[in-house]
Design an enzyme around this catalytic site. Sequence first.
Site, mmCIF file in Angstrom:
data_model
loop_
_atom_site.group_PDB
_atom_site.id
_atom_site.type_symbol
_atom_site.label_atom_id
_atom_site.label_comp_id
_atom_site.label_asym_id
_atom_site.label_seq_id
_atom_site.Cartn_x
_atom_site.Cartn_y
_atom_site.Cartn_z
ATOM 1 N N ASN A 153 0.727 -1.200 -0.020
ATOM 2 C CA ASN A 153 0.066 -0.034 0.053
ATOM 3 C C ASN A 153 0.662 1.261 0.091
ATOM 4 O O ASN A 153 0.244 2.344 -0.674
ATOM 5 C CB ASN A 153 -0.938 -0.037 1.175
ATOM 6 C CG ASN A 153 -0.087 -0.219 2.527
ATOM 7 O OD1 ASN A 153 0.801 -0.577 2.710
ATOM 8 N ND2 ASN A 153 -1.042 0.519 3.477
ATOM 9 N N GLU A 249 4.846 -4.342 11.712
ATOM 10 C CA GLU A 249 3.800 -3.356 11.715
ATOM 11 C C GLU A 249 2.737 -3.904 10.887
ATOM 12 O O GLU A 249 2.696 -4.324 9.477
ATOM 13 C CB GLU A 249 4.437 -2.064 10.761
ATOM 14 C CG GLU A 249 6.004 -1.577 11.523
ATOM 15 C CD GLU A 249 5.483 -0.937 12.739
ATOM 16 O OE1 GLU A 249 4.314 -0.441 12.968
ATOM 17 O OE2 GLU A 249 6.551 -0.563 13.484
ATOM 18 N N CYS A 283 -3.210 1.644 6.893
ATOM 19 C CA CYS A 283 -3.312 0.738 8.103
ATOM 20 C C CYS A 283 -3.738 1.695 9.300
ATOM 21 O O CYS A 283 -4.606 1.114 10.309
ATOM 22 C CB CYS A 283 -1.973 0.164 8.916
ATOM 23 S SG CYS A 283 -0.756 1.341 8.727
HETATM 24 P P1 NAD Z 1 0.759 -9.252 3.208
HETATM 25 O O1 NAD Z 1 0.841 -9.806 4.799
HETATM 26 O O2 NAD Z 1 -0.264 -9.840 2.326
HETATM 27 O O3 NAD Z 1 1.918 -9.036 2.563
HETATM 28 C C1 NAD Z 1 3.037 -8.550 2.890
HETATM 29 C C2 NAD Z 1 4.266 -8.807 2.416
HETATM 30 O O4 NAD Z 1 4.541 -10.220 2.917
HETATM 31 C C3 NAD Z 1 4.557 -9.071 0.784
HETATM 32 O O5 NAD Z 1 5.850 -8.703 0.414
HETATM 33 C C4 NAD Z 1 4.280 -10.449 0.681
HETATM 34 O O6 NAD Z 1 4.773 -10.909 -0.403
HETATM 35 C C5 NAD Z 1 4.911 -11.088 1.982
HETATM 36 N N1 NAD Z 1 4.727 -12.385 2.384
HETATM 37 C C6 NAD Z 1 3.426 -12.925 2.128
HETATM 38 N N2 NAD Z 1 3.267 -14.116 2.683
HETATM 39 C C7 NAD Z 1 4.581 -14.542 3.246
HETATM 40 C C8 NAD Z 1 5.293 -15.435 3.895
HETATM 41 N N3 NAD Z 1 4.564 -16.614 4.312
HETATM 42 N N4 NAD Z 1 6.236 -15.411 4.170
HETATM 43 C C9 NAD Z 1 7.084 -14.232 4.015
HETATM 44 N N5 NAD Z 1 6.652 -13.024 3.550
HETATM 45 C C10 NAD Z 1 5.384 -13.177 2.894
HETATM 46 O O7 NAD Z 1 0.116 -7.747 3.315
HETATM 47 P P2 NAD Z 1 -0.334 -6.649 2.182
HETATM 48 O O8 NAD Z 1 -1.736 -6.970 1.652
HETATM 49 O O9 NAD Z 1 0.837 -6.454 1.083
HETATM 50 O O10 NAD Z 1 -0.531 -5.374 3.082
HETATM 51 C C11 NAD Z 1 -1.739 -4.919 3.775
HETATM 52 C C12 NAD Z 1 -1.655 -5.330 5.262
HETATM 53 O O11 NAD Z 1 -0.364 -4.573 5.669
HETATM 54 C C13 NAD Z 1 -2.880 -4.686 5.992
HETATM 55 O O12 NAD Z 1 -3.134 -5.877 6.900
HETATM 56 C C14 NAD Z 1 -2.222 -3.663 6.680
HETATM 57 O O13 NAD Z 1 -2.607 -3.059 7.821
HETATM 58 C C15 NAD Z 1 -0.824 -3.713 6.809
HETATM 59 N N6 NAD Z 1 -0.029 -2.496 6.857
HETATM 60 C C16 NAD Z 1 0.396 -2.166 8.179
HETATM 61 C C17 NAD Z 1 1.204 -1.119 8.306
HETATM 62 C C18 NAD Z 1 1.604 -0.586 9.652
HETATM 63 O O14 NAD Z 1 2.541 0.328 9.682
HETATM 64 N N7 NAD Z 1 1.301 -1.329 10.888
HETATM 65 C C19 NAD Z 1 1.230 -0.333 7.142
HETATM 66 C C20 NAD Z 1 0.910 -0.772 6.080
HETATM 67 C C21 NAD Z 1 0.316 -1.776 5.783
#
Ligand code: NAD
Length: 474
Positions: A153, A249, A283
């Site tokens: 995002n 995060e 988020c």
């Molecule tokens: P996601 O967890 O689907 O993916 C995040 C990353 O993790 C991607 O690069 C993905 O390829 C990787 N990933 C997926 N499966 C994995 C595994 N088994 N092992 C290691 N890596 C893996 O998240 P998303 O859909 O890209 O982002 C949305 C989420 O991110 C929402 O829940 C949002 O709240 C959160 N977010 C949090 C913050 C914060 O600062 N707290 C900021 C932005 C987004």
Amino acid sequence: METKSYDLYIGGEWVKTDSYIPVYHKYTGECIAQIAKAEQHHVSDAVEKASKTFKQDSLTPFQRYKILLKASELMEARRDEMELSLIREVGKTRKDAMNELDRTINTLRLSAEEAKKIHGEMIPLQATEGSENRLGFTIRVPKGVIGAITPFNYPLLLSTHKIAPAIAAGNTLVVKPATVTPIATFLLLEVLEEAGLPKGYINIVTGAGSQVGEWLLDEERIAMYTFTGSGEVGRHIKERSGMRPVALELGNNSPNIVHLDADLGLAARQTAARSFHNAGQACIAVQRIYVHESVFQEFSELYIAEVKQLKVGNPEDPDTDVGPMISEKEAIRTEEWVNEAISEGATALLPVKREGALFYPAVLVDTKPEMKVVCREVFAPVVTIIPYNDLDDAFAQANNSEYGLQAGIFTRDLNIAMKAARVLEYGGVVINDVSTYRNDVMPYGGVKNSGLGKEGPRYAVEEMTEERMVVINL
Ligand code: NAD
């Protein structure tokens, strides 16, 4: 439109692979680039190169400062191109892309400053009987190879929040960006290397999280993982990382309280603007608004009037406020959640409308706490407005969540504001603005299932360095 191909970036070399994954324009659906699909040996090689570079680390803190500062200037000079890239690969509106650029440049500058501030402290060993001739102090040393995994995002800002402090602290990295929005991380790499970062400090491996991410988690040579993304993957990373530190995060579901003494115009303007930016995929986006029942009607009318002004559509049009979600699949999931809530008694104050990946701002009332749109992270342009008559009840409802990243409250009463700061179980409480307020200098991180550790360059540098005790027998 030019279709650029991004190979893996390992030890300063571009490495081709057997297959490539397309990256699409999130509004038009055109293919805009392709990224290499890494195999396990590529991941292992990237970690090897990062390890080797770390052992030969030759950059002084002042050099790191200069590189990061120069990178911020180079990014500023290339901002139009970078904004357009974000608009296309994320579907961000121009306004949101400009905001992400501003914040990224500032995060680079803040990280540069942190490179000059890494220090330890004197420990008064001599004050203990028997240790009169001992001199004690701590130094902070970099942890080593940082494994950074980022979400879709805010692909430029959130990779900067990991890469820039890691470099400031003297670490090297293997980075795995989100598969659907990988280009931003390569743009960041370009400015850092042009600014003088030697090869080998940043290694980028791309591909599905379930494969490439897992292979990164297999790597014992990674000293620390820093992850931003969903709670599910975050929890998994924590389980897989054993005794190694992790910074997580994760998800959130931000509550915002509008008390009866609030400046309702301000509250309506700010909540409306920050409920739907980035198509709600932030988020700390406003998701639940708790409004005192005596001002509920007035606030709702002001809020809806603000939301009606928002222009939904093509993110490349400079006037657009709400662009597409990351995919049609996510927009369909959102539509299902909203329709499910309506079928269980919720009322939509605006027509529920979806066109492909575009989901129009949805505002619900008459919701129940157990509805998905209320209790889960919606991560979409959907808001619920909920009345309360007792402030303690509003605090309890706001805290009734598995998440705890940031919350907001609008009130003119200082005592209420300070009570909110104490009782709201969130990593940050914003008073007279929305939960969405984030300045990158802040310590930023959640409690409960929203994560572990804090970001913001100063805090990330702290987490990415080890405090080492030094004792000298004089
Ligand atoms: P996601 O967890 O689907 O993916 C995040 C990353 O993790 C991607 O690069 C993905 O390829 C990787 N990933 C997926 N499966 C994995 C595994 N088994 N092992 C290691 N890596 C893996 O998240 P998303 O859909 O890209 O982002 C949305 C989420 O991110 C929402 O829940 C949002 O709240 C959160 N977010 C949090 C913050 C914060 O600062 N707290 C900021 C932005 C987004």
